[in-house]
Design a protein around this motif. Structure first.
Motif, PDB file in Angstrom:
ATOM      1  N   THR A  56     -55.552  -4.113 -89.162  1.00 34.19           N
ATOM      2  CA  THR A  56     -54.197  -4.376 -89.531  1.00 34.19           C
ATOM      3  C   THR A  56     -53.072  -3.483 -88.697  1.00 34.19           C
ATOM      4  OG1 THR A  56     -54.833  -5.200 -91.839  1.00 34.19           O
ATOM      5  CG2 THR A  56     -52.595  -4.681 -91.363  1.00 34.19           C
ATOM      6  N   LYS A  57     -53.472  -1.961 -88.746  1.00 34.39           N
ATOM      7  CA  LYS A  57     -52.665  -1.149 -88.008  1.00 34.39           C
ATOM      8  C   LYS A  57     -52.396  -1.469 -86.571  1.00 34.39           C
ATOM      9  CE  LYS A  57     -52.342   3.530 -87.040  1.00 34.39           C
ATOM     10  NZ  LYS A  57     -52.877   5.139 -87.206  1.00 34.39           N
ATOM     11  N   ILE A  58     -53.638  -1.630 -85.891  1.00 36.31           N
ATOM     12  CA  ILE A  58     -53.846  -1.963 -84.445  1.00 36.31           C
ATOM     13  C   ILE A  58     -53.409  -3.201 -84.241  1.00 36.31           C
ATOM     14  CG2 ILE A  58     -55.483  -2.601 -82.589  1.00 36.31           C
ATOM     15  CD1 ILE A  58     -57.296  -0.403 -83.803  1.00 36.31           C
ATOM     16  N   ALA A  59     -53.463  -4.368 -84.942  1.00 33.70           N
ATOM     17  CA  ALA A  59     -52.909  -5.474 -84.825  1.00 33.70           C
ATOM     18  C   ALA A  59     -51.163  -5.632 -84.619  1.00 33.70           C
ATOM     19  CB  ALA A  59     -53.319  -6.663 -85.669  1.00 33.70           C
ATOM     20  N   GLY A  60     -50.661  -4.859 -85.417  1.00 29.80           N
ATOM     21  CA  GLY A  60     -49.380  -4.664 -85.341  1.00 29.80           C
ATOM     22  C   GLY A  60     -48.794  -3.899 -84.100  1.00 29.80           C
ATOM     23  N   GLU A  61     -49.558  -2.990 -83.838  1.00 27.58           N
ATOM     24  CA  GLU A  61     -49.101  -2.253 -82.600  1.00 27.58           C
ATOM     25  C   GLU A  61     -49.324  -2.937 -81.434  1.00 27.58           C
ATOM     26  OE1 GLU A  61     -51.758   1.352 -82.583  1.00 27.58           O
ATOM     27  OE2 GLU A  61     -50.686   2.367 -84.211  1.00 27.58           O
ATOM     28  N   PHE A  62     -50.075  -4.036 -81.350  1.00 27.96           N
ATOM     29  CA  PHE A  62     -50.046  -4.870 -79.972  1.00 27.96           C
ATOM     30  C   PHE A  62     -49.930  -6.160 -80.143  1.00 27.96           C
ATOM     31  CE2 PHE A  62     -53.373  -1.046 -79.580  1.00 27.96           C
ATOM     32  CZ  PHE A  62     -53.048  -0.859 -78.180  1.00 27.96           C
ATOM     33  N   SER A  63     -49.128  -6.415 -81.295  1.00 31.27           N
ATOM     34  CA  SER A  63     -48.680  -7.889 -81.472  1.00 31.27           C
ATOM     35  C   SER A  63     -48.020  -8.445 -80.183  1.00 31.27           C
ATOM     36  CB  SER A  63     -47.769  -7.733 -82.576  1.00 31.27           C
ATOM     37  OG  SER A  63     -46.424  -6.936 -82.346  1.00 31.27           O
ATOM     38  N   SER A  64     -47.305  -7.594 -79.575  1.00 34.27           N
ATOM     39  CA  SER A  64     -46.794  -8.162 -78.251  1.00 34.27           C
ATOM     40  C   SER A  64     -47.903  -8.896 -77.154  1.00 34.27           C
ATOM     41  CB  SER A  64     -45.855  -7.232 -77.507  1.00 34.27           C
ATOM     42  OG  SER A  64     -46.362  -6.048 -77.084  1.00 34.27           O
ATOM     43  N   ASP A  65     -49.244  -8.368 -77.277  1.00 28.97           N
ATOM     44  CA  ASP A  65     -49.969  -8.647 -76.176  1.00 28.97           C
ATOM     45  C   ASP A  65     -51.032  -9.700 -76.661  1.00 28.97           C
ATOM     46  OD1 ASP A  65     -49.346  -6.245 -74.948  1.00 28.97           O
ATOM     47  OD2 ASP A  65     -51.347  -5.164 -75.829  1.00 28.97           O
ATOM     48  N   ILE A  66     -50.324 -10.262 -77.758  1.00 29.09           N
ATOM     49  CA  ILE A  66     -51.132 -11.695 -78.371  1.00 29.09           C
ATOM     50  C   ILE A  66     -50.382 -12.874 -77.647  1.00 29.09           C
ATOM     51  CG2 ILE A  66     -51.448 -13.234 -80.157  1.00 29.09           C
ATOM     52  CD1 ILE A  66     -53.085 -10.567 -80.347  1.00 29.09           C
ATOM     53  N   PRO A  67     -51.195 -13.516 -76.938  1.00 33.07           N
ATOM     54  CA  PRO A  67     -50.430 -14.894 -76.182  1.00 33.07           C
ATOM     55  C   PRO A  67     -49.893 -15.771 -77.306  1.00 33.07           C
ATOM     56  CG  PRO A  67     -52.580 -14.429 -75.582  1.00 33.07           C
ATOM     57  CD  PRO A  67     -52.637 -13.652 -76.642  1.00 33.07           C
ATOM     58  N   GLU A  68     -48.765 -16.673 -76.856  1.00 35.43           N
ATOM     59  CA  GLU A  68     -48.341 -17.785 -77.613  1.00 35.43           C
ATOM     60  C   GLU A  68     -49.160 -18.733 -78.375  1.00 35.43           C
ATOM     61  OE1 GLU A  68     -44.347 -20.661 -77.742  1.00 35.43           O
ATOM     62  OE2 GLU A  68     -44.598 -19.256 -75.880  1.00 35.43           O
ATOM     63  N   GLY A  69     -49.083 -18.866 -79.318  1.00 35.40           N
ATOM     64  CA  GLY A  69     -50.145 -19.827 -79.952  1.00 35.40           C
ATOM     65  C   GLY A  69     -51.308 -19.159 -80.664  1.00 35.40           C
ATOM     66  N   LYS A  70     -51.888 -17.833 -80.366  1.00 38.53           N
ATOM     67  CA  LYS A  70     -52.731 -17.029 -80.940  1.00 38.53           C
ATOM     68  C   LYS A  70     -52.368 -16.221 -81.880  1.00 38.53           C
ATOM     69  CE  LYS A  70     -56.146 -17.748 -77.249  1.00 38.53           C
ATOM     70  NZ  LYS A  70     -57.194 -16.975 -76.336  1.00 38.53           N
ATOM     71  N   LYS A  71     -53.359 -16.026 -82.476  1.00 37.07           N
ATOM     72  CA  LYS A  71     -53.201 -14.652 -83.635  1.00 37.07           C
ATOM     73  C   LYS A  71     -54.053 -13.462 -83.624  1.00 37.07           C
ATOM     74  CE  LYS A  71     -53.279 -17.319 -87.397  1.00 37.07           C
ATOM     75  NZ  LYS A  71     -53.262 -17.665 -88.960  1.00 37.07           N
ATOM     76  N   ALA A  72     -53.875 -12.413 -83.885  1.00 40.16           N
ATOM     77  CA  ALA A  72     -54.876 -11.287 -84.052  1.00 40.16           C
ATOM     78  C   ALA A  72     -56.014 -11.603 -85.070  1.00 40.16           C
ATOM     79  CB  ALA A  72     -54.228  -9.912 -84.133  1.00 40.16           C
ATOM     80  N   SER A  73     -57.233 -11.548 -84.643  1.00 41.21           N
ATOM     81  CA  SER A  73     -57.941 -11.721 -85.666  1.00 41.21           C
ATOM     82  C   SER A  73     -59.094 -10.719 -85.806  1.00 41.21           C
ATOM     83  CB  SER A  73     -58.872 -12.971 -85.262  1.00 41.21           C
ATOM     84  OG  SER A  73     -59.601 -12.584 -84.076  1.00 41.21           O
ATOM     85  N   LEU A  74     -59.858 -10.716 -87.173  1.00 38.97           N
ATOM     86  CA  LEU A  74     -60.846  -9.899 -87.419  1.00 38.97           C
ATOM     87  C   LEU A  74     -61.838 -10.601 -88.218  1.00 38.97           C
ATOM     88  CD1 LEU A  74     -62.127  -7.061 -88.170  1.00 38.97           C
ATOM     89  CD2 LEU A  74     -60.643  -7.172 -90.202  1.00 38.97           C
ATOM     90  N   LYS A  75     -63.150 -10.736 -87.947  1.00 37.83           N
ATOM     91  CA  LYS A  75     -64.359 -11.340 -88.383  1.00 37.83           C
ATOM     92  C   LYS A  75     -65.292 -10.256 -88.710  1.00 37.83           C
ATOM     93  CE  LYS A  75     -67.420 -15.198 -88.344  1.00 37.83           C
ATOM     94  NZ  LYS A  75     -67.907 -16.292 -87.580  1.00 37.83           N
ATOM     95  N   ILE A  76     -65.701 -10.061 -90.075  1.00 39.68           N
ATOM     96  CA  ILE A  76     -66.774  -9.179 -90.543  1.00 39.68           C
ATOM     97  C   ILE A  76     -67.836  -9.902 -90.986  1.00 39.68           C
ATOM     98  CG2 ILE A  76     -67.386  -7.208 -91.658  1.00 39.68           C
ATOM     99  CD1 ILE A  76     -64.646  -6.015 -91.467  1.00 39.68           C
ATOM    100  N   THR A  77     -68.929  -9.685 -90.496  1.00 37.34           N
ATOM    101  CA  THR A  77     -70.134 -10.569 -91.313  1.00 37.34           C
ATOM    102  C   THR A  77     -71.204  -9.587 -91.258  1.00 37.34           C
ATOM    103  OG1 THR A  77     -71.001 -11.111 -89.224  1.00 37.34           O
ATOM    104  CG2 THR A  77     -69.676 -12.892 -90.376  1.00 37.34           C
ATOM    105  N   CYS A  78     -72.086  -9.758 -92.435  1.00 34.67           N
ATOM    106  CA  CYS A  78     -73.386  -8.901 -92.687  1.00 34.67           C
ATOM    107  C   CYS A  78     -74.807  -9.554 -93.057  1.00 34.67           C
ATOM    108  CB  CYS A  78     -73.167  -8.103 -94.257  1.00 34.67           C
ATOM    109  SG  CYS A  78     -71.638  -7.288 -94.214  1.00 34.67           S
ATOM    110  N   THR A  79     -75.874  -9.020 -92.296  1.00 31.91           N
ATOM    111  CA  THR A  79     -76.861  -9.752 -92.327  1.00 31.91           C
ATOM    112  C   THR A  79     -77.830  -8.655 -92.592  1.00 31.91           C
ATOM    113  OG1 THR A  79     -77.152  -9.775 -89.992  1.00 31.91           O
ATOM    114  CG2 THR A  79     -76.192 -11.674 -90.850  1.00 31.91           C
ATOM    115  N   ASP A  80     -78.876  -9.056 -93.326  1.00 37.02           N
ATOM    116  CA  ASP A  80     -80.186  -8.377 -93.540  1.00 37.02           C
ATOM    117  C   ASP A  80     -81.276  -8.496 -92.354  1.00 37.02           C
ATOM    118  OD1 ASP A  80     -80.358 -10.468 -95.341  1.00 37.02           O
ATOM    119  OD2 ASP A  80     -82.327  -9.507 -95.761  1.00 37.02           O
TER     120      ASP A  80
END
Length: 242
Positions: free
Chosen positions: A83-107
């Protein structure tokens, strides 16, 4: 729902809407029961989807609670940092896209009172492509602790030297798999969260860009645990012997 999971909105993203469901994981007489809580924390600026493992039926309830808290805190820290990094680099996100985070866990391994978990963290904060890393957690429920790579080996064993030599041999003998590597694999202190158990093998992996190009992805090496028997502590023979 586990109280830890209920608090995720308050601690991580209080303005986001939570949509979650529990998905049962591996269940068996010699397996730890795991539920995976899927949570969508997206809003108009960010796409955040996280999967949180919740462990149940571990004999030592104090350790079970600590384990659940450990994974929650790990995911919380990653979400806060994103969340902190996404705010700092918000100007680098192309128009029509969003910063994203996906976390998955597997055994990857779940028997003989031992569990190898992989947490995969995929982020996008601008540019041509995002980043992906894997973080492993190896859990000994017989001893009620999360172990490091060194814990598997006898105290007088120079396990880094032994494993590095084995990795070099594997790379040299399998040029079809490893011929494009720009560096030789080396076991260091950083490898403590870059290994897991699978199919009676110790798997050591390296992140994208560590040994090869991003397109190559993860580079992993499988070493049969039986070949490591002279170096292993006896209590971990159970990972490959019936």
């Amino acid at each position: 729902m586990n109280s830890i999971i209920k608090n995720i909105l308050i601690i991580l993203c209080p303005v986001l809407i939570l949509s979650s469901c529990a998905i049962p994981g591996n269940i068996g007489s010699d397996k730890i029961k795991i539920e995976y809580i899927q949570s969508d924390l997206s809003n108009d600026r960010l796409d955040i989807n996280v999967q949180i493992p919740v462990f149940k039926n571990i004999e030592n309830k104090e350790f079970e609670n600590r384990l659940n808290e450990y994974f929650f805190n790990d995911i919380q820290n990653n979400a806060n940092e994103f969340t902190k990094i996404a705010g700092e680099f918000s100007s680098d996100i192309p128009e029509g896209k969003k910063a994203s985070l996906k976390i998955t866990c597997t055994d990857r391994y779940n028997e003989n009172n031992f569990l190898s978990m992989i947490t995969t963290i995929e982020t996008y904060t601008g540019g041509v492509h995002g980043t992906v890393i894997d973080v492993s957690s190896n859990i000994d429920t017989a001893e009620n602790k999360i172990i490091t790579l060194s814990d598997l080996f006898n105290d007088n064993c120079d396990y880094k030297k032994v494993l590095t030599k084995m990795l070099h041999t594997l790379a040299a003998e399998n040029t079809a798999l490893y011929g494009e590597l720009w560096e030789k694999p080396t076991v260091t202190d950083d490898t403590d969260r870059s290994f897991y158990i699978k199919d009676e093998c110790l798997v050591i992996y390296f992140q994208p860009y560590e040994l090869a190009s991003y397109g190559r992805g993860f580079v992993d090496f499988s070493i049969p645990l039986s070949s490591l028997k002279p170096y292993l502590k006896e209590e971990y023979y159970r990972l490959f012997e019936d």
